[in-house]
Design a protein around this motif. Sequence first.
Motif, mmCIF file in Angstrom:
data_model
loop_
_atom_site.group_PDB
_atom_site.id
_atom_site.type_symbol
_atom_site.label_atom_id
_atom_site.label_comp_id
_atom_site.label_asym_id
_atom_site.label_seq_id
_atom_site.Cartn_x
_atom_site.Cartn_y
_atom_site.Cartn_z
ATOM 1 N N ASN A 1 -35.838 1.055 10.837
ATOM 2 C CA ASN A 1 -36.811 -0.020 10.992
ATOM 3 C C ASN A 1 -37.560 -0.310 9.694
ATOM 4 O O ASN A 1 -37.755 -1.472 9.314
ATOM 5 C CB ASN A 1 -37.807 0.349 12.090
ATOM 6 C CG ASN A 1 -38.662 -0.818 12.515
ATOM 7 O OD1 ASN A 1 -38.161 -1.889 12.832
ATOM 8 N ND2 ASN A 1 -39.962 -0.615 12.525
ATOM 9 N N VAL A 2 -37.958 0.755 8.973
ATOM 10 C CA VAL A 2 -38.713 0.540 7.747
ATOM 11 C C VAL A 2 -37.838 -0.082 6.664
ATOM 12 O O VAL A 2 -38.300 -0.913 5.872
ATOM 13 C CB VAL A 2 -39.356 1.862 7.267
ATOM 14 C CG1 VAL A 2 -38.332 2.802 6.636
ATOM 15 C CG2 VAL A 2 -40.479 1.580 6.280
ATOM 16 N N LEU A 3 -36.547 0.257 6.627
ATOM 17 C CA LEU A 3 -35.647 -0.355 5.649
ATOM 18 C C LEU A 3 -35.453 -1.845 5.933
ATOM 19 O O LEU A 3 -35.447 -2.668 5.013
ATOM 20 C CB LEU A 3 -34.292 0.356 5.653
ATOM 21 C CG LEU A 3 -34.201 1.659 4.868
ATOM 22 C CD1 LEU A 3 -32.820 2.283 5.030
ATOM 23 C CD2 LEU A 3 -34.485 1.417 3.396
ATOM 24 N N VAL A 4 -35.299 -2.182 7.204
ATOM 25 C CA VAL A 4 -35.137 -3.595 7.564
ATOM 26 C C VAL A 4 -36.370 -4.396 7.160
ATOM 27 O O VAL A 4 -36.263 -5.468 6.547
ATOM 28 C CB VAL A 4 -34.871 -3.730 9.077
ATOM 29 C CG1 VAL A 4 -34.951 -5.196 9.511
ATOM 30 C CG2 VAL A 4 -33.496 -3.168 9.429
ATOM 31 N N LEU A 5 -37.542 -3.879 7.473
ATOM 32 C CA LEU A 5 -38.779 -4.590 7.150
ATOM 33 C C LEU A 5 -38.994 -4.678 5.639
ATOM 34 O O LEU A 5 -39.422 -5.722 5.129
ATOM 35 C CB LEU A 5 -39.971 -3.900 7.815
ATOM 36 C CG LEU A 5 -39.998 -3.927 9.347
ATOM 37 C CD1 LEU A 5 -41.170 -3.123 9.872
ATOM 38 C CD2 LEU A 5 -40.052 -5.359 9.864
ATOM 39 N N ASP A 6 -38.713 -3.604 4.922
ATOM 40 C CA ASP A 6 -38.925 -3.609 3.473
ATOM 41 C C ASP A 6 -37.919 -4.504 2.757
ATOM 42 O O ASP A 6 -38.215 -5.033 1.683
ATOM 43 C CB ASP A 6 -38.831 -2.182 2.924
ATOM 44 C CG ASP A 6 -40.076 -1.366 3.241
ATOM 45 O OD1 ASP A 6 -41.028 -1.939 3.790
ATOM 46 O OD2 ASP A 6 -40.090 -0.154 2.939
ATOM 47 N N PHE B 1 -27.660 7.946 8.956
ATOM 48 C CA PHE B 1 -27.223 6.781 9.720
ATOM 49 C C PHE B 1 -28.366 5.791 9.927
ATOM 50 O O PHE B 1 -28.133 4.585 10.079
ATOM 51 C CB PHE B 1 -26.621 7.226 11.059
ATOM 52 C CG PHE B 1 -25.254 7.814 10.907
ATOM 53 C CD1 PHE B 1 -24.130 7.004 10.845
ATOM 54 C CD2 PHE B 1 -25.085 9.177 10.775
ATOM 55 C CE1 PHE B 1 -22.873 7.534 10.665
ATOM 56 C CE2 PHE B 1 -23.832 9.731 10.598
ATOM 57 C CZ PHE B 1 -22.717 8.909 10.549
ATOM 58 N N GLY B 2 -29.598 6.273 9.934
ATOM 59 C CA GLY B 2 -30.730 5.361 9.925
ATOM 60 C C GLY B 2 -30.746 4.533 8.662
ATOM 61 O O GLY B 2 -31.007 3.320 8.684
ATOM 62 N N ALA B 3 -30.456 5.177 7.511
ATOM 63 C CA ALA B 3 -30.403 4.449 6.244
ATOM 64 C C ALA B 3 -29.240 3.460 6.219
ATOM 65 O O ALA B 3 -29.382 2.333 5.733
ATOM 66 C CB ALA B 3 -30.278 5.446 5.094
ATOM 67 N N ILE B 4 -28.093 3.873 6.757
ATOM 68 C CA ILE B 4 -26.920 2.987 6.773
ATOM 69 C C ILE B 4 -27.189 1.753 7.622
ATOM 70 O O ILE B 4 -26.964 0.614 7.189
ATOM 71 C CB ILE B 4 -25.691 3.752 7.308
ATOM 72 C CG1 ILE B 4 -25.253 4.822 6.303
ATOM 73 C CG2 ILE B 4 -24.537 2.793 7.597
ATOM 74 C CD1 ILE B 4 -24.222 5.783 6.844
#
Length: 278
Positions: free
Chosen positions: A77-82, A156-159
Motif C-alpha cells: 500500500n505504501v509503495l502504491v501511494l508513494d 511480495f509486498g514490494a513486488i
Amino acid sequence: MSPVRIGITRGLIELRQHYTNAPDLIGQFLTPAISLGVLFLLRNRMYGDSGLSIAELAVPGLLGSIIAFNGMYALLNVLVLDREDGTLLRAKAIPKGMVGYFTGKIVSTASSVIAQVVIVLGVGMVIIGGSSLSGLGAVATFAWVVVLGLLAVLPFGAILGSILDTRTAFLLTMPLMGLIAISGIFYPITALPGWLQMVAQLFPMYWLGLGMRSALLPADAAAIEIDQSWRHLETVAVLGFWAVVGLILAPIVLRRMAGHESGSAMAARRDKAMQRAF
C-alpha cells in the motif's frame, strides 16, 4: 552516512511517527481488537475433545495472519501511494536514494508488524489464555517463524506494490481475506474439505499459523493438525521457498519500476486516479 544507515534511520523515524499518530494506530489495531473481542466471547467454547477452546486455538492463527497480511499489504500500500504522490520519484533523484527509501520501508514495516504481534499476543494471553511461550524452545520457534514469515511476505509486498495501482491494490484484499478463511486461522484446517486444505498449504499464511500454534500451544494440541504433527521441516521448506523466490524477484521488479519512474508517468497515474474519483 551509507544509504543503508540512512534507510534504517528513516525507518525508525517512520515507526515512531506511526506509533504516535492516532489514526494510524486505530487502523493497525482495530481489526485485531475486534477479532480478540469475538474470540473472548468464544473462550468457553471447546473444540471437540482437544481440551482447548476455539479462542485458544485461534489466537496463534490470528498472529500468523497479522504477519502475512500486514507484512505484505502494508508495504504494498505504501509503495502504491508513494508512486502516485511523487515520493518515490523524489527518492530516485537523490544519489542512492532508492536504497535508503526501500531500506526504510522494510525496517518500518517489519518493526511495526513485530510490535503488533507482540502486543496482540500479550493481550490475548491476558483475556483469553491458553497461549504461552514456555521454555527456550518455544521462544526460539516463535522467533524463527516471525523472521522467516516476514522474509516470505515482505518481498511480495514490494513486488505487488511496484506493479499495482490504488484500485487493484484495494481489490487484492478480497482474495487475501478468502485465503485467511481457508488457512485454518480461526478454525482448524482439518475441518475443511481435502482440496481446500491442499490449496491453503500452497501459501505462507497457513504455515505461519501452524508455526505460531507450535510455539504457543501445548504439544498435544498437534493432534488436531494435519498428520497430527507441527511439521516444522515443511514449515521451513514452504516459507523458505516463498522467501527465496521473493528475494530473487523483488530486486529485479523494483529496479524495472524505478527505471520507469518519471514525472510524466507520475502525472499519468494521478490523472487516472482523478478520473476514477470523479
